[in-house]
Write a protein that holds these residues in place. Structure first.
Motif, PDB file in Angstrom:
ATOM      1  N   PRO A 165       0.813  -1.217   0.000  1.00 57.18           N
ATOM      2  CA  PRO A 165       0.000   0.000   0.000  1.00 57.18           C
ATOM      3  C   PRO A 165       0.845   1.264   0.000  1.00 57.18           C
ATOM      4  CG  PRO A 165      -0.005  -1.010   2.173  1.00 57.18           C
ATOM      5  CD  PRO A 165       0.681  -1.976   1.261  1.00 57.18           C
ATOM      6  N   ALA A 166       0.272   2.338  -0.525  1.00 61.25           N
ATOM      7  CA  ALA A 166       0.918   3.644  -0.467  1.00 61.25           C
ATOM      8  C   ALA A 166       1.097   4.049   0.987  1.00 61.25           C
ATOM      9  CB  ALA A 166       0.079   4.678  -1.208  1.00 61.25           C
ATOM     10  N   LYS A 167       2.240   4.663   1.291  1.00 63.55           N
ATOM     11  CA  LYS A 167       2.538   5.100   2.651  1.00 63.55           C
ATOM     12  C   LYS A 167       2.666   6.619   2.685  1.00 63.55           C
ATOM     13  CE  LYS A 167       3.014   0.936   4.494  1.00 63.55           C
ATOM     14  NZ  LYS A 167       2.128   0.414   5.575  1.00 63.55           N
ATOM     15  N   LEU A 168       2.004   7.232   3.660  1.00 71.14           N
ATOM     16  CA  LEU A 168       2.071   8.684   3.815  1.00 71.14           C
ATOM     17  C   LEU A 168       3.430   9.079   4.367  1.00 71.14           C
ATOM     18  CD1 LEU A 168       0.677  11.492   3.811  1.00 71.14           C
ATOM     19  CD2 LEU A 168      -0.046  10.984   6.159  1.00 71.14           C
ATOM     20  N   LEU A 169       4.153   9.912   3.624  1.00 73.06           N
ATOM     21  CA  LEU A 169       5.435  10.442   4.074  1.00 73.06           C
ATOM     22  C   LEU A 169       5.260  11.781   4.779  1.00 73.06           C
ATOM     23  CD1 LEU A 169       7.678   9.570   1.001  1.00 73.06           C
ATOM     24  CD2 LEU A 169       7.277   8.228   3.074  1.00 73.06           C
ATOM     25  N   GLU A 170       4.375  12.606   4.262  1.00 70.44           N
ATOM     26  CA  GLU A 170       4.068  13.889   4.890  1.00 70.44           C
ATOM     27  C   GLU A 170       2.865  14.501   4.185  1.00 70.44           C
ATOM     28  OE1 GLU A 170       6.738  17.310   3.095  1.00 70.44           O
ATOM     29  OE2 GLU A 170       8.016  15.676   3.752  1.00 70.44           O
ATOM     30  N   TYR A 171       2.316  15.554   4.791  1.00 71.95           N
ATOM     31  CA  TYR A 171       1.187  16.254   4.214  1.00 71.95           C
ATOM     32  C   TYR A 171       1.595  17.712   4.010  1.00 71.95           C
ATOM     33  CZ  TYR A 171      -3.812  17.248   3.365  1.00 71.95           C
ATOM     34  OH  TYR A 171      -5.028  17.588   2.805  1.00 71.95           O
ATOM     35  N   ASN A 172       1.733  18.117   2.767  1.00 70.36           N
ATOM     36  CA  ASN A 172       1.988  19.517   2.433  1.00 70.36           C
ATOM     37  C   ASN A 172       0.640  20.230   2.412  1.00 70.36           C
ATOM     38  OD1 ASN A 172       5.015  19.617   1.587  1.00 70.36           O
ATOM     39  ND2 ASN A 172       4.181  17.782   0.604  1.00 70.36           N
ATOM     40  N   ALA A 173       0.173  20.590   3.584  1.00 73.70           N
ATOM     41  CA  ALA A 173      -1.202  21.069   3.736  1.00 73.70           C
ATOM     42  C   ALA A 173      -1.328  22.577   3.723  1.00 73.70           C
ATOM     43  CB  ALA A 173      -1.786  20.540   5.051  1.00 73.70           C
ATOM     44  N   ASP A 174      -0.202  23.281   3.737  1.00 72.70           N
ATOM     45  CA  ASP A 174      -0.259  24.733   3.890  1.00 72.70           C
ATOM     46  C   ASP A 174       0.168  25.465   2.620  1.00 72.70           C
ATOM     47  OD1 ASP A 174      -0.392  27.292   4.951  1.00 72.70           O
ATOM     48  OD2 ASP A 174       1.443  27.108   6.124  1.00 72.70           O
ATOM     49  N   HIS A 194       1.237  11.782  15.686  1.00 70.97           N
ATOM     50  CA  HIS A 194      -0.104  11.767  16.263  1.00 70.97           C
ATOM     51  C   HIS A 194      -1.046  10.860  15.473  1.00 70.97           C
ATOM     52  CE1 HIS A 194       0.449  14.634  19.488  1.00 70.97           C
ATOM     53  NE2 HIS A 194       1.065  15.455  18.666  1.00 70.97           N
ATOM     54  N   LEU A 195      -0.910  10.850  14.151  1.00 65.60           N
ATOM     55  CA  LEU A 195      -1.749   9.952  13.346  1.00 65.60           C
ATOM     56  C   LEU A 195      -1.490   8.495  13.702  1.00 65.60           C
ATOM     57  CD1 LEU A 195      -1.676  11.535   9.761  1.00 65.60           C
ATOM     58  CD2 LEU A 195      -3.461  11.755  11.494  1.00 65.60           C
ATOM     59  N   TRP A 196      -0.207   8.159  13.888  1.00 59.85           N
ATOM     60  CA  TRP A 196       0.118   6.769  14.229  1.00 59.85           C
ATOM     61  C   TRP A 196      -0.450   6.397  15.600  1.00 59.85           C
ATOM     62  CZ3 TRP A 196       1.271   2.615  11.709  1.00 59.85           C
ATOM     63  CH2 TRP A 196       1.787   1.504  12.379  1.00 59.85           C
ATOM     64  N   ALA A 197      -0.415   7.359  16.520  1.00 62.72           N
ATOM     65  CA  ALA A 197      -0.996   7.098  17.842  1.00 62.72           C
ATOM     66  C   ALA A 197      -2.511   6.917  17.759  1.00 62.72           C
ATOM     67  CB  ALA A 197      -0.652   8.241  18.797  1.00 62.72           C
ATOM     68  N   MET A 198      -3.140   7.646  16.838  1.00 61.63           N
ATOM     69  CA  MET A 198      -4.585   7.527  16.657  1.00 61.63           C
ATOM     70  C   MET A 198      -4.974   6.244  15.957  1.00 61.63           C
ATOM     71  SD  MET A 198      -5.602  11.371  15.377  1.00 61.63           S
ATOM     72  CE  MET A 198      -7.196  10.787  14.745  1.00 61.63           C
ATOM     73  N   ALA A 199      -4.173   5.841  14.969  1.00 61.61           N
ATOM     74  CA  ALA A 199      -4.538   4.693  14.132  1.00 61.61           C
ATOM     75  C   ALA A 199      -3.339   3.781  13.927  1.00 61.61           C
ATOM     76  CB  ALA A 199      -5.082   5.184  12.790  1.00 61.61           C
ATOM     77  N   ASN A 231      -1.834   2.642   5.477  1.00 62.12           N
ATOM     78  CA  ASN A 231      -1.233   3.739   4.715  1.00 62.12           C
ATOM     79  C   ASN A 231      -0.402   4.679   5.576  1.00 62.12           C
ATOM     80  OD1 ASN A 231      -4.304   3.451   3.235  1.00 62.12           O
ATOM     81  ND2 ASN A 231      -2.470   3.178   1.992  1.00 62.12           N
ATOM     82  N   LEU A 232      -0.197   4.293   6.838  1.00 65.11           N
ATOM     83  CA  LEU A 232       0.649   5.080   7.738  1.00 65.11           C
ATOM     84  C   LEU A 232       1.923   4.311   8.057  1.00 65.11           C
ATOM     85  CD1 LEU A 232      -1.931   6.449  10.354  1.00 65.11           C
ATOM     86  CD2 LEU A 232      -0.870   7.720   8.469  1.00 65.11           C
ATOM     87  N   LEU A 233       2.971   5.062   8.366  1.00 61.99           N
ATOM     88  CA  LEU A 233       4.210   4.499   8.876  1.00 61.99           C
ATOM     89  C   LEU A 233       4.292   4.777  10.373  1.00 61.99           C
ATOM     90  CD1 LEU A 233       6.515   5.803   6.029  1.00 61.99           C
ATOM     91  CD2 LEU A 233       6.037   3.390   6.503  1.00 61.99           C
ATOM     92  N   PRO A 234       4.836   3.869  11.151  1.00 62.20           N
ATOM     93  CA  PRO A 234       5.010   4.170  12.566  1.00 62.20           C
ATOM     94  C   PRO A 234       5.884   5.412  12.723  1.00 62.20           C
ATOM     95  CG  PRO A 234       6.258   2.212  11.937  1.00 62.20           C
ATOM     96  CD  PRO A 234       5.373   2.544  10.788  1.00 62.20           C
TER      97      PRO A 234
END
Length: 390
Positions: free
Chosen positions: A113-122, A273-278, A283-286
């Motif tokens: 699966p695709a893994k989230l490296l970061e979110y360029n949200a701004d 924080h995402l890893w702690a939530m889920a 699709n997340l990395l620890p």
């Protein structure tokens, strides 16, 4: 997912200039490269990129809702306390966002699966070349036979941006700002300004240095003190919070694109924080904060990232206890996270990064960047993509 030789259009540079893509070359080095392209199946796009992107974005919004009510979370992200109210209130008002880009490690069907490296949200760039120029490349490639008949592209950015700008509750003067002398930033903002005009909005551009603050009502303003009701700024919130006007953000009636709450998602601490939530999400990395003893769970292979960093600056990659790559830069004083190692796939010696674009809350397109090393820096090339015909 394949890297496919396509050959260049002989006049692509002239075409780029004629269409406003003047930053296709940086300091004499190429940025756009159409000698090849990345080909995807429709199933890879829909199942492996589009669907996870929507799910990851929704998880990020859930985190934002939790974060604004938890001072320990705000502090962990190193958001200055003077900005907490601005972040909270912008979320509680439901100030709308315009766009963002999820950066994913993905090597195609069968590679996991695709893994989230970061979110360029701004303040993500690469927008114009994704939305317009690679679409023009597709159209001309189909017309010339360079691309297979029936090929498509995951790219609804242009239409979605215009629709989003049309539907946003924006009243009064809408202004766009960036460093006018930075070609890529200026090009990105000029494109968004044009989208706003196509959406029927009156839109103004001003350089960052030209923004003023009205004493009478605390609004940001133009040089002639015309009040700015909504400001799109290609300028990171972590910089803005520390500026002379930073303390005014929480009090000003001016609204922002992106809103202050997006500072929660553009921070690499989001990943921990995402890893702690889920934990265990496919699709997340620890990920853990550097000061968290739990980082030992990552073992001897990990990526260390500053909470605030751009274009790979100050990123360290360690594999089996040995440094695989590092990039220098000005970041890191605010702290770091450690993230599990998901190496970018390598095609013909090039490391490929998938950028999945969000317009509002929906996935809307894809861009590819590739570089010679495992860290994607500002020297990475933009490469177009297409969806193979069924």
């Amino acid at each position: 997912m394949r890297r496919v030789p396509t050959g260049e259009r002989p006049d692509w540079r002239e075409t780029a200039t004629a269409n406003g893509f003047v930053f296709h070359t940086h300091d004499g080095a190429p940025y756009w490269d159409e000698s090849h392209a990345y080909a995807f199946t429709l199933d890879e796009i829909e199942r492996d990129i589009e669907e996870p992107s929507a799910e990851l974005h929704a998880l990020c919004l859930e985190f934002a809702g939790r974060a604004v009510g938890d001072e320990t979370v705000l502090a962990s992200l190193r958001i200055p306390e003077t900005a907490w109210n601005a972040v909270r209130e912008s979320w509680r008002r439901r100030d709308p966002s315009l766009y963002g880009r999820l950066d994913l490690a993905y090597g195609g069907a069968g590679a996991g699966p695709a893994k989230l490296l970061e979110y360029n949200a701004d303040t993500p760039t690469a927008l114009y070349e994704t939305a317009v120029f690679q679409w023009l490349w597709l159209e001309q490639g189909l017309a010339s036979g360079r691309l297979p008949a029936g090929a498509d592209q995951f790219n609804a950015l242009h239409e979605r941006l215009i629709a989003r700008l049309r539907e946003l509750p924006l009243d009064g003067l809408l202004a766009f700002t960036a460093y006018a002398e930075a070609p890529e930033d200026r090009g990105t903002v000029a494109y968004l300004q044009d989208c706003a005009l196509q959406a029927g909005r009156s839109a103004h551009f001003l350089d960052l240095s030209e923004i003023g603050l009205r004493v009478v009502d605390g609004r940001l303003c133009l040089r002639d003190e015309s009040p700015i009701d909504t400001l799109f700024k290609l300028y990171p919130w972590e910089w803005a919070f520390g500026d002379a006007f930073g303390s005014a953000v929480g009090r000003t009636p001016t609204r922002f694109l992106e809103p202050p709450w997006k500072a929660l998602l553009s921070n690499k601490g989001l990943l921990a924080h995402l890893w702690a939530m889920a934990p265990g999400h496919p699709n997340l990395l620890p990920a853990y904060f550097e000061e968290d003893p739990a980082k030992a769970r990552l073992g001897t292979s990990f990526v260390r990232k500053p909470l605030y960093s751009r274009e790979g600056a100050n990123v360290l990659i360690v594999r089996d206890g040995a440094v695989l790559a590092r990039d220098e830069g000005p970041y890191g004083g605010e702290g770091y996270i450690r993230q599990g190692l998901a190496e970018l796939p390598v095609f013909d010696g090039r490391h490929a990064l998938v950028g999945s674009w969000m317009i509002g809350d929906a996935p809307a397109g894809l861009c590819m960047r590739e570089g010679p090393g495992p860290i994607t820096t500002d020297a990475a090339l933009f490469v177009p993509h297409y969806i193979e015909p069924a």
